[in-house]
Each structure stands twice: as structure tokens, then as C-alpha cells.
Design a protein around this motif. Structure first.
Motif, PDB file in Angstrom:
ATOM      1  N   UNK A 165       0.810  -1.209   0.000  1.00 24.63           N
ATOM      2  CA  UNK A 165       0.000   0.000   0.000  1.00 24.63           C
ATOM      3  C   UNK A 165       0.849   1.267   0.000  1.00 24.63           C
ATOM      4  N   UNK A 166       2.104   1.164   0.378  1.00 30.42           N
ATOM      5  CA  UNK A 166       2.971   2.329   0.555  1.00 30.42           C
ATOM      6  C   UNK A 166       2.950   3.225  -0.688  1.00 30.42           C
ATOM      7  N   UNK A 167       2.760   4.519  -0.457  1.00 29.01           N
ATOM      8  CA  UNK A 167       2.795   5.493  -1.541  1.00 29.01           C
ATOM      9  C   UNK A 167       1.459   5.723  -2.221  1.00 29.01           C
ATOM     10  N   UNK A 168       0.454   4.956  -1.870  1.00 31.03           N
ATOM     11  CA  UNK A 168      -0.892   5.110  -2.442  1.00 31.03           C
ATOM     12  C   UNK A 168      -1.915   5.163  -1.317  1.00 31.03           C
ATOM     13  N   UNK A 169      -3.067   5.753  -1.628  1.00 33.01           N
ATOM     14  CA  UNK A 169      -4.136   5.867  -0.634  1.00 33.01           C
ATOM     15  C   UNK A 169      -4.993   4.607  -0.663  1.00 33.01           C
ATOM     16  N   UNK A 170      -5.020   3.932   0.467  1.00 28.39           N
ATOM     17  CA  UNK A 170      -5.885   2.777   0.671  1.00 28.39           C
ATOM     18  C   UNK A 170      -6.499   2.873   2.060  1.00 28.39           C
TER      19      UNK A 170
ATOM     20  N   UNK B 168      -6.188  23.303   3.924  1.00 32.30           N
ATOM     21  CA  UNK B 168      -5.556  22.019   4.205  1.00 32.30           C
ATOM     22  C   UNK B 168      -6.486  21.134   5.022  1.00 32.30           C
ATOM     23  N   UNK B 169      -6.459  19.842   4.731  1.00 35.99           N
ATOM     24  CA  UNK B 169      -7.212  18.863   5.517  1.00 35.99           C
ATOM     25  C   UNK B 169      -6.316  17.661   5.743  1.00 35.99           C
ATOM     26  N   UNK B 170      -6.451  17.084   6.935  1.00 38.63           N
ATOM     27  CA  UNK B 170      -5.713  15.868   7.261  1.00 38.63           C
ATOM     28  C   UNK B 170      -6.690  14.920   7.937  1.00 38.63           C
ATOM     29  N   UNK B 171      -6.763  13.686   7.460  1.00 40.41           N
ATOM     30  CA  UNK B 171      -7.679  12.711   8.032  1.00 40.41           C
ATOM     31  C   UNK B 171      -7.216  11.302   7.712  1.00 40.41           C
ATOM     32  N   UNK B 172      -7.831  10.346   8.404  1.00 38.65           N
ATOM     33  CA  UNK B 172      -7.553   8.934   8.177  1.00 38.65           C
ATOM     34  C   UNK B 172      -8.789   8.282   7.589  1.00 38.65           C
ATOM     35  N   UNK B 173      -8.597   7.423   6.625  1.00 41.33           N
ATOM     36  CA  UNK B 173      -9.696   6.701   5.996  1.00 41.33           C
ATOM     37  C   UNK B 173      -9.903   5.397   6.751  1.00 41.33           C
ATOM     38  N   UNK B 174     -11.086   5.260   7.364  1.00 39.31           N
ATOM     39  CA  UNK B 174     -11.373   4.128   8.239  1.00 39.31           C
ATOM     40  C   UNK B 174     -12.771   3.579   7.958  1.00 39.31           C
ATOM     41  N   UNK B 175     -13.168   2.596   8.735  1.00 37.57           N
ATOM     42  CA  UNK B 175     -14.490   2.002   8.597  1.00 37.57           C
ATOM     43  C   UNK B 175     -15.580   2.870   9.212  1.00 37.57           C
ATOM     44  N   UNK B 176     -16.776   2.599   8.822  1.00 34.86           N
ATOM     45  CA  UNK B 176     -17.968   3.342   9.247  1.00 34.86           C
ATOM     46  C   UNK B 176     -18.068   3.461  10.770  1.00 34.86           C
ATOM     47  N   UNK B 177     -17.766   2.380  11.481  1.00 35.42           N
ATOM     48  CA  UNK B 177     -17.927   2.366  12.934  1.00 35.42           C
ATOM     49  C   UNK B 177     -16.864   3.167  13.672  1.00 35.42           C
ATOM     50  N   UNK B 178     -15.853   3.639  12.991  1.00 36.00           N
ATOM     51  CA  UNK B 178     -14.733   4.306  13.648  1.00 36.00           C
ATOM     52  C   UNK B 178     -14.808   5.829  13.616  1.00 36.00           C
ATOM     53  N   UNK B 179     -15.709   6.400  12.836  1.00 34.67           N
ATOM     54  CA  UNK B 179     -15.688   7.843  12.611  1.00 34.67           C
ATOM     55  C   UNK B 179     -16.347   8.668  13.707  1.00 34.67           C
TER      56      UNK B 179
ATOM     57  N   UNK C 165     -13.297   9.870   0.425  1.00 35.96           N
ATOM     58  CA  UNK C 165     -12.455   8.666   0.480  1.00 35.96           C
ATOM     59  C   UNK C 165     -12.497   7.909  -0.851  1.00 35.96           C
ATOM     60  N   UNK C 166     -13.671   7.801  -1.433  1.00 36.86           N
ATOM     61  CA  UNK C 166     -13.793   7.085  -2.722  1.00 36.86           C
ATOM     62  C   UNK C 166     -12.977   7.785  -3.816  1.00 36.86           C
ATOM     63  N   UNK C 167     -12.994   9.109  -3.792  1.00 33.82           N
ATOM     64  CA  UNK C 167     -12.235   9.867  -4.794  1.00 33.82           C
ATOM     65  C   UNK C 167     -10.729   9.729  -4.574  1.00 33.82           C
ATOM     66  N   UNK C 168     -10.319   9.507  -3.330  1.00 40.93           N
ATOM     67  CA  UNK C 168      -8.896   9.427  -2.992  1.00 40.93           C
ATOM     68  C   UNK C 168      -8.258   8.058  -3.243  1.00 40.93           C
ATOM     69  N   UNK C 169      -9.050   7.016  -3.257  1.00 40.62           N
ATOM     70  CA  UNK C 169      -8.490   5.665  -3.353  1.00 40.62           C
ATOM     71  C   UNK C 169      -7.532   5.521  -4.533  1.00 40.62           C
ATOM     72  N   UNK C 170      -6.373   4.940  -4.236  1.00 36.16           N
ATOM     73  CA  UNK C 170      -5.300   4.628  -5.186  1.00 36.16           C
ATOM     74  C   UNK C 170      -4.515   5.847  -5.671  1.00 36.16           C
ATOM     75  N   UNK C 171      -4.820   7.016  -5.127  1.00 38.28           N
ATOM     76  CA  UNK C 171      -4.069   8.217  -5.514  1.00 38.28           C
ATOM     77  C   UNK C 171      -2.688   8.193  -4.861  1.00 38.28           C
ATOM     78  N   UNK C 172      -1.754   8.966  -5.446  1.00 35.98           N
ATOM     79  CA  UNK C 172      -0.398   9.097  -4.926  1.00 35.98           C
ATOM     80  C   UNK C 172      -0.149  10.545  -4.565  1.00 35.98           C
ATOM     81  N   UNK C 173       0.942  10.792  -3.832  1.00 34.87           N
ATOM     82  CA  UNK C 173       1.301  12.170  -3.508  1.00 34.87           C
ATOM     83  C   UNK C 173       1.502  12.946  -4.804  1.00 34.87           C
ATOM     84  N   UNK C 174       0.959  14.160  -4.849  1.00 38.78           N
ATOM     85  CA  UNK C 174       1.049  14.997  -6.037  1.00 38.78           C
ATOM     86  C   UNK C 174      -0.132  14.856  -6.978  1.00 38.78           C
TER      87      UNK C 174
END
Length: 161
Positions: A81-86, A100-111, A125-134
Motif C-alpha cells: 500500500x505504501x505510496x498510495x491511498x488505501x 488544508x485537511x488531514x484525516x484517516x480513511x477508516x471504517x464506518x464504525x470508527x468515525x 475517500x472514494x475519490x482518494x483511493x489509489x491516488x499518490x502524492x502529487x
């Protein structure tokens, strides 16, 4: 229904909540209900009615947690997973206005109770999946499309067992 995945930390938090409700809080409230019932007329006994209602809410939450803990699948970090958003990633993003925003992508029960966690099922989160820095990505919002840039991705270190 929400995706049935959860981080190991989230699973432990739910398990801990269930344990606290069952072993500590429920017996405490049950004792209060018993005491209030011993006072006599329950129909006009506010302590009895309040604590009985609270006991029903606790029991409802216990049932939910037991069922949910059976249904969820723990997803741990994998080096691939390193270097990509999962799932489980901490992500920092920025838009053209410098917000700026900073957050963690987690399961429904954790938010719940966390402003820095978002659900894997959210549009962001759906839009971010598999994205890389930049990378840039677009999120559909009620106010229209919003353009964001991924500035940083990192995963939490291993949890001490």
C-alpha cells in the motif's frame, strides 16, 4: 449498509466499549434500577424510569456491538500500500485556496467522535483511493465539484501487541 471493514485499532475500540458496557456500566445501572424499584410506585419514580430507559439503550448498544464485531473484517496495513491511498491511510490534501485537511480513511464504525477520521464509504475517500502524492482529484459535493491535491500519505506504525 456501510462497508464491513475496520482497522485493528477500531476493532479493539469496539471490543473495549462492549467489555466496558457489559462488565462495568450495565451492572452499575442494573443496581440503580433495583434500588429505585425498591422504593415503591414505579409509575411516578423518575429514577426508576430514567435508569430503566438507560438500561434499554445499553442493551441495544450491546446487541449492536456483538453483531457488528461478528460481521466486520479487520484490514491491516500491507507494505504494498505504501505510496498510495488505501484503507487505513492518513492523508493530507490541499485545494487551490490553500485550505488544508488531514484525516484517516477508516471504517464506518470508527468515525464517531473523531473529526480527523472519514468513512471509506464517503465521497472524499472514494475519490482518494489509489491516488499518490502529487495527484489531483475531484470530489463531487452538494455545492459542485471540488478540486484537491494529495500532499502527503502515510500509514500508522504497527500496534504493539
Amino acid at each position: 449498509m456501510a462497508t464491513n471493514i475496520i482497522t485493528r485499532e477500531g476493532h479493539e475500540a469496539l471490543r473495549s466499549e462492549l467489555d466496558h458496557l457489559w462488565r462495568v456500566y450495565r451492572p452499575e445501572i442494573t443496581q440503580k434500577v433495583t434500588w429505585a424499584a425498591s422504593l415503591g410506585d414505579r409509575s411516578e419514580n423518575a429514577d426508576y424510569q430514567y435508569n430503566k430507559k438507560l438500561l434499554r439503550e445499553i442493551d441495544r448498544r450491546i446487541r449492536y456491538l456483538r453483531k457488528r464485531l461478528e460481521d466486520v473484517k479487520i484490514v491491516d496495513y500491507a507494505p504494498e500500500q505504501e505510496g498510495r491511498v488505501f484503507f487505513g491511510a492518513w492523508v493530507e490534501i490541499e485545494n487551490d485556496e490553500g485550505e488544508l485537511k488531514k484525516f484517516r480513511i477508516v471504517g464506518y464504525d470508527e468515525i464517531y467522535g473523531r473529526n480527523d477520521y472519514i468513512s471509506i464509504d464517503s465521497p472524499m475517500a472514494r475519490a482518494l483511493l489509489k491516488k499518490q502524492e502529487g495527484d489531483e482529484f475531484v470530489v463531487q459535493t452538494p455545492g459542485g465539484d471540488a478540486l484537491w491535491y494529495v500532499t502527503r500519505i502515510f500509514y500508522p506504525g504497527p500496534v504493539d501487541a
